[in-house]
Scaffold this motif. Structure first.
Motif, PDB file in Angstrom:
ATOM      1  N   VAL A   1       8.079   9.260  10.011  1.00 16.57           N
ATOM      2  CA  VAL A   1       6.793   9.791   9.492  1.00 16.57           C
ATOM      3  C   VAL A   1       6.925   8.956   8.047  1.00 16.57           C
ATOM      4  CG1 VAL A   1       5.257  11.553   8.319  1.00 16.57           C
ATOM      5  CG2 VAL A   1       6.704  11.184  10.922  1.00 16.57           C
ATOM      6  N   PRO A   2       6.081   8.285   7.014  1.00 15.46           N
ATOM      7  CA  PRO A   2       6.087   7.419   6.119  1.00 15.46           C
ATOM      8  C   PRO A   2       5.922   8.964   4.798  1.00 15.46           C
ATOM      9  CG  PRO A   2       4.736   6.516   7.318  1.00 15.46           C
ATOM     10  CD  PRO A   2       5.344   7.104   8.313  1.00 15.46           C
ATOM     11  N   ASP A   3       6.271   8.305   3.721  1.00  9.84           N
ATOM     12  CA  ASP A   3       5.731   9.181   2.414  1.00  9.84           C
ATOM     13  C   ASP A   3       5.506   7.694   2.101  1.00  9.84           C
ATOM     14  OD1 ASP A   3       5.614   9.373   0.315  1.00  9.84           O
ATOM     15  OD2 ASP A   3       7.475  10.591  -0.348  1.00  9.84           O
ATOM     16  N   THR A   4       4.347   7.865   2.233  1.00  7.55           N
ATOM     17  CA  THR A   4       2.939   6.352   1.558  1.00  7.55           C
ATOM     18  C   THR A   4       3.183   6.156   0.161  1.00  7.55           C
ATOM     19  OG1 THR A   4       0.928   7.641   1.615  1.00  7.55           O
ATOM     20  CG2 THR A   4       1.374   6.218   3.504  1.00  7.55           C
ATOM     21  N   SER A   5       3.692   6.907  -1.123  1.00  6.30           N
ATOM     22  CA  SER A   5       3.692   6.994  -1.984  1.00  6.30           C
ATOM     23  C   SER A   5       5.180   6.227  -2.536  1.00  6.30           C
ATOM     24  CB  SER A   5       4.029   8.917  -3.063  1.00  6.30           C
ATOM     25  OG  SER A   5       5.023   9.080  -2.651  1.00  6.30           O
ATOM     26  N   VAL A   6       5.499   6.365  -1.563  1.00  6.67           N
ATOM     27  CA  VAL A   6       6.914   5.356  -1.855  1.00  6.67           C
ATOM     28  C   VAL A   6       6.387   3.478  -2.205  1.00  6.67           C
ATOM     29  CG1 VAL A   6       9.160   4.710  -0.944  1.00  6.67           C
ATOM     30  CG2 VAL A   6       8.865   6.885  -0.825  1.00  6.67           C
ATOM     31  N   TRP A   7       5.221   3.098  -1.319  1.00  9.96           N
ATOM     32  CA  TRP A   7       5.450   1.993  -0.911  1.00  9.96           C
ATOM     33  C   TRP A   7       4.263   1.161  -2.559  1.00  9.96           C
ATOM     34  CZ3 TRP A   7       2.106   2.939   4.485  1.00  9.96           C
ATOM     35  CH2 TRP A   7       3.083   3.433   5.243  1.00  9.96           C
ATOM     36  N   GLU A   8       3.468   2.414  -2.977  1.00  9.69           N
ATOM     37  CA  GLU A   8       3.659   1.947  -4.341  1.00  9.69           C
ATOM     38  C   GLU A   8       4.626   0.898  -4.906  1.00  9.69           C
ATOM     39  OE1 GLU A   8       0.267   2.086  -5.430  1.00  9.69           O
ATOM     40  OE2 GLU A   8       0.128   2.940  -3.535  1.00  9.69           O
ATOM     41  N   LYS A   9       5.787   0.679  -4.513  1.00  4.72           N
ATOM     42  CA  LYS A   9       6.699   0.346  -6.030  1.00  4.72           C
ATOM     43  C   LYS A   9       6.518  -1.041  -4.666  1.00  4.72           C
ATOM     44  CE  LYS A   9      11.382   2.517  -3.482  1.00  4.72           C
ATOM     45  NZ  LYS A   9      12.162   3.584  -4.720  1.00  4.72           N
ATOM     46  N   TYR A  10       5.729  -1.247  -3.559  1.00  5.41           N
ATOM     47  CA  TYR A  10       5.837  -2.459  -2.778  1.00  5.41           C
ATOM     48  C   TYR A  10       4.868  -3.333  -3.691  1.00  5.41           C
ATOM     49  CZ  TYR A  10       9.975  -0.188  -0.658  1.00  5.41           C
ATOM     50  OH  TYR A  10      11.186   0.919  -0.403  1.00  5.41           O
ATOM     51  N   VAL A  11       3.068  -2.600  -3.919  1.00  4.64           N
ATOM     52  CA  VAL A  11       2.158  -3.558  -3.345  1.00  4.64           C
ATOM     53  C   VAL A  11       2.082  -4.513  -4.750  1.00  4.64           C
ATOM     54  CG1 VAL A  11       1.497  -1.364  -2.592  1.00  4.64           C
ATOM     55  CG2 VAL A  11       1.150  -1.166  -4.936  1.00  4.64           C
ATOM     56  N   GLY A  12       1.772  -5.470  -3.970  1.00  4.36           N
ATOM     57  CA  GLY A  12       1.543  -6.368  -5.372  1.00  4.36           C
ATOM     58  C   GLY A  12       1.231  -7.915  -4.789  1.00  4.36           C
ATOM     59  N   ASN A  13       1.784  -8.756  -5.045  1.00  9.79           N
ATOM     60  CA  ASN A  13       1.382 -10.160  -5.029  1.00  9.79           C
ATOM     61  C   ASN A  13       3.098 -10.662  -4.827  1.00  9.79           C
ATOM     62  OD1 ASN A  13      -0.966 -10.347  -4.396  1.00  9.79           O
ATOM     63  ND2 ASN A  13      -1.406 -10.655  -7.128  1.00  9.79           N
ATOM     64  N   TYR A  14       3.113 -11.855  -4.428  1.00 10.86           N
ATOM     65  CA  TYR A  14       4.380 -12.041  -3.870  1.00 10.86           C
ATOM     66  C   TYR A  14       4.654 -13.719  -3.907  1.00 10.86           C
ATOM     67  CZ  TYR A  14       6.424  -7.337  -3.595  1.00 10.86           C
ATOM     68  OH  TYR A  14       6.692  -6.074  -3.677  1.00 10.86           O
ATOM     69  N   LEU A  15       5.271 -14.147  -4.557  1.00 12.47           N
ATOM     70  CA  LEU A  15       5.579 -15.361  -4.126  1.00 12.47           C
ATOM     71  C   LEU A  15       6.730 -16.420  -3.513  1.00 12.47           C
ATOM     72  CD1 LEU A  15       4.226 -18.455  -5.556  1.00 12.47           C
ATOM     73  CD2 LEU A  15       6.442 -18.177  -7.195  1.00 12.47           C
ATOM     74  N   LEU A  16       5.602 -16.842  -2.628  1.00  9.31           N
ATOM     75  CA  LEU A  16       7.332 -17.209  -1.569  1.00  9.31           C
ATOM     76  C   LEU A  16       7.018 -18.781  -1.512  1.00  9.31           C
ATOM     77  CD1 LEU A  16       5.229 -15.057   1.317  1.00  9.31           C
ATOM     78  CD2 LEU A  16       6.576 -14.220   0.298  1.00  9.31           C
ATOM     79  N   PRO A  17       8.323 -19.635  -1.120  1.00  7.82           N
ATOM     80  CA  PRO A  17       8.496 -20.479  -1.579  1.00  7.82           C
ATOM     81  C   PRO A  17       7.655 -21.361  -0.404  1.00  7.82           C
ATOM     82  CG  PRO A  17      10.212 -19.535  -0.966  1.00  7.82           C
ATOM     83  CD  PRO A  17       9.113 -18.370  -1.351  1.00  7.82           C
ATOM     84  N   ILE A  18       6.766 -22.585  -0.840  1.00  8.81           N
ATOM     85  CA  ILE A  18       6.342 -23.492   0.247  1.00  8.81           C
ATOM     86  C   ILE A  18       5.380 -22.521   0.430  1.00  8.81           C
ATOM     87  CG2 ILE A  18       6.098 -24.397   2.400  1.00  8.81           C
ATOM     88  CD1 ILE A  18       9.582 -25.111   2.384  1.00  8.81           C
ATOM     89  N   TYR A  19       5.224 -21.357   1.215  1.00  5.66           N
ATOM     90  CA  TYR A  19       4.166 -20.697   1.746  1.00  5.66           C
ATOM     91  C   TYR A  19       3.003 -19.805   0.811  1.00  5.66           C
ATOM     92  CZ  TYR A  19       7.345 -21.780   5.279  1.00  5.66           C
ATOM     93  OH  TYR A  19       8.260 -22.181   6.094  1.00  5.66           O
ATOM     94  N   GLY A  20       3.349 -19.976  -0.768  1.00  2.00           N
ATOM     95  CA  GLY A  20       1.973 -19.575  -0.942  1.00  2.00           C
ATOM     96  C   GLY A  20       2.040 -18.502  -1.854  1.00  2.00           C
ATOM     97  N   VAL A  21       1.122 -17.310  -2.336  1.00  2.00           N
ATOM     98  CA  VAL A  21       1.019 -16.149  -2.474  1.00  2.00           C
ATOM     99  C   VAL A  21       0.878 -15.184  -1.507  1.00  2.00           C
ATOM    100  CG1 VAL A  21       0.127 -14.722  -4.496  1.00  2.00           C
ATOM    101  CG2 VAL A  21       0.786 -16.579  -4.882  1.00  2.00           C
ATOM    102  N   MET A  22       1.429 -14.152  -1.287  1.00  2.00           N
ATOM    103  CA  MET A  22       1.519 -12.912  -0.097  1.00  2.00           C
ATOM    104  C   MET A  22       0.791 -11.681  -1.330  1.00  2.00           C
ATOM    105  SD  MET A  22       3.565 -11.688   2.512  1.00  2.00           S
ATOM    106  CE  MET A  22       3.680 -12.986   3.655  1.00  2.00           C
ATOM    107  N   ARG A  23      -0.082 -11.383  -0.500  1.00  6.36           N
ATOM    108  CA  ARG A  23      -0.335  -9.950  -1.734  1.00  6.36           C
ATOM    109  C   ARG A  23       0.479  -8.613  -0.203  1.00  6.36           C
ATOM    110  NH1 ARG A  23      -5.783  -6.783  -1.855  1.00  6.36           N
ATOM    111  NH2 ARG A  23      -5.852  -7.753   0.305  1.00  6.36           N
ATOM    112  N   LEU A  24       0.786  -7.368  -0.877  1.00  6.18           N
ATOM    113  CA  LEU A  24       0.969  -6.672   0.057  1.00  6.18           C
ATOM    114  C   LEU A  24      -0.031  -4.859  -0.886  1.00  6.18           C
ATOM    115  CD1 LEU A  24       3.302  -7.936   1.062  1.00  6.18           C
ATOM    116  CD2 LEU A  24       4.810  -6.214   0.319  1.00  6.18           C
ATOM    117  N   TYR A  25      -1.005  -4.657   0.145  1.00  4.52           N
ATOM    118  CA  TYR A  25      -1.589  -2.891  -0.054  1.00  4.52           C
ATOM    119  C   TYR A  25      -1.311  -2.278   0.889  1.00  4.52           C
ATOM    120  CZ  TYR A  25      -4.491  -6.125   2.990  1.00  4.52           C
ATOM    121  OH  TYR A  25      -5.112  -6.706   3.870  1.00  4.52           O
TER     122      TYR A  25
END
Length: 488
Positions: free
Chosen positions: A398-422
């Motif tokens: 059972v997750p504490d979804t407030s923890v996820w706030e420190k993970y969200v954002g745009n990530y630069l992946l080599p070769i594969y571009g940008v991945m958005r986490l939200y």
């Protein structure tokens, strides 16, 4: 292996598309497809292969698979295992049609080399000699050479098309759209597996030959090799032995949808073929281009295709449409193919005059490793261990979804571009923009910093995701414990 596992289901163009009367010979009944010919295997070897295949299919949750084994250049064991359709109970046979994916690239390369032999294409020439309007957004597309497209050294980005169009102008529109893309590196100064590059090659074949890519392949490769079951797109008519594709997701085997994209035919979006036809194709390659009734390529051109053109790893290389390396102490020429719902693996050992291929109605590393295992048995070697299962039972965390706030954002992946986490509707989601259209991956939580990717089409299904914070505040995305991208 981690990176390949991550992009396995999306790394190649996906789906199936158009079939044409020119490219679709009449299909023979399955009863005529039993191929145990000259040099047939011993009963003991067949038993060993059957036992090995059955165990590995069960391990990898593969519903149906067809196998091709050639020895001394001749088909000695071509048969099906399991089911081509779980709902109807239809068995997989050596005639069952499977969408093979990027093993098609070897056929596109062969077609291009035919035009080279005729003096109509120069490997050292720029693409613009054959497609004058070709360009990329950074203006560097005009310097790409034909040979660089063949070897994935052009710098064309590694994009994947999940679904597209099916009309006659689809391929040219796709290549024209590359004017909006920038190269990943200057031509000839790197290596990147690229479906977009092979789409350009297909258009060169089309422009130079004056006929559609599909018709050229049918006329100059498929028909001459008597590949009587091979089509581009699913065959029309209800009597065709078409295998239903499946995906493994959330611990279940589910039917896969048929995704259409004619603009990626040259890269392997929807070449449907059978084990019987693959045996004819591989036999011709082992015979240095000589088919049963006609030659499709000269030994010299085939030798050039099988020469290393670019290093892909410390031990592997890529030629023209084929990967090159060592397996079980022998020089091997091979390629895998993967689309949503099915896949293939072709392996040739030219010096041993041996070939093995698998066609399966569920994609993934398991059917590829299965082909290697059968090759090992034929060579008197020990098959490699089965790939580990990536499935984890449904999470009870059972997750504490407030923890996820420190993970969200745009990530630069080599070769594969940008991945958005939200975060949306209580779920941690990621936009996978490597594909067109983009897909949404769900990160199922097993802990505050322990996730598994889930996707309804099985794209990157089961990959473990976690995050790591650096002292400078930078956040890194880890896949199976290895850094794969950083937050912007």
């Amino acid at each position: 292996m981690m990176m390949k596992r991550f992009v396995l289901a999306a790394a190649l163009s996906l789906g199936a598309s158009w079939s044409t009367a020119h490219a679709e010979p009449s299909l023979e009944s399955c009863s005529s497809c039993c191929l145990e010919t000259e040099g047939s295997l011993s009963a003991q070897m067949k038993e060993r292969i059957d036992k090995f295949v059955g165990e590995r299919m069960q391990h990898g949750h593969i519903p149906g698979l067809s196998l091709v084994v050639l020895r001394e250049g001749k088909p000695v064991y071509v048969r099906g295992y399991g089911s081509s359709n779980l709902a109807t109970g239809e068995p997989m046979t050596s005639c069952s049609l499977v969408s093979i994916g990027s093993t098609t690239k070897s056929m596109t390369a062969l077609a291009l080399m035919q035009l080279v032999e005729q003096g109509r294409v120069d490997l050292e020439a720029p693409v613009t000699r054959y497609i004058p309007w070709f360009q990329t957004a950074d203006g560097k597309g005009s310097s790409i050479l034909v040979k660089q497209l063949l070897s994935h050294t052009s710098g064309m980005p590694a994009k994947s098309l999940l679904e597209g169009t099916t009309d006659a102008g689809a391929l040219e529109r796709r290549v024209r759209s590359f004017s909006q893309l920038s190269l990943a590196f200057p031509p000839g100064q790197g290596w990147m597996y690229s479906n977009t590059g092979y789409a350009v090659l297909g258009l060169i074949v089309q422009k130079v030959s004056g006929m559609s890519y599909e018709l050229y392949l049918a006329s100059h490769v498929i028909h001459p090799l008597m590949m009587k079951h091979t089509t581009f797109g699913p065959p029309e008519g209800t009597t065709a032995p078409l295998a239903q594709g499946y995906v493994w997701t959330r611990g279940e085997t589910r039917p896969a949808p048929m995704l259409l994209a004619r603009e990626q035919h040259p890269a392997g979006s929807s070449t449907y073929t059978s084990a019987r036809d693959v045996s004819s194709y591989l036999a011709a390659l082992l015979a240095k281009g000589q088919g049963l009734h006609s030659r499709v390529i000269t030994p010299e051109s085939l030798r050039e295709m099988w020469q290393p053109a670019a290093a892909t790893s410390a031990t592997g290389a890529y030629g023209y449409g084929w990967e090159l390396g060592s397996m079980f102490g022998r020089q091997a020429v091979y390629h895998d193919g993967s689309v949503v719902g099915s896949g293939s693996m072709f392996i040739l050992f030219p010096e041993e005059n041996l070939a093995v291929a698998t066609l399966a109605n569920l994609n993934g590393v398991h059917q590829q490793e299965l082909a290697k295992g059968v090759a090992a048995l034929m060579l008197g070697a020990e098959p490699p261990p089965a790939p580990p299962l990536v499935y984890r039972p449904p999470s009870t965390f059972v997750p504490d979804t407030s923890v996820w706030e420190k993970y969200v954002g745009n990530y630069l992946l080599p070769i594969y571009g940008v991945m958005r986490l939200y975060v949306s509707s209580g779920k941690l989601l990621a936009d996978w923009t490597y594909t067109t259209p983009a897909q949404v991956l769900e990160l199922e939580p097993y802990g505050d910093n322990d996730f598994v990717i889930r996707h309804h089409l099985g794209i990157n299904e089961g990959v473990n995701v976690s995050f790591q914070s650096a002292p400078d505040g930078q956040v890194y995305l880890l896949l199976d414990g290895q850094p794969f991208g950083r937050r912007l």
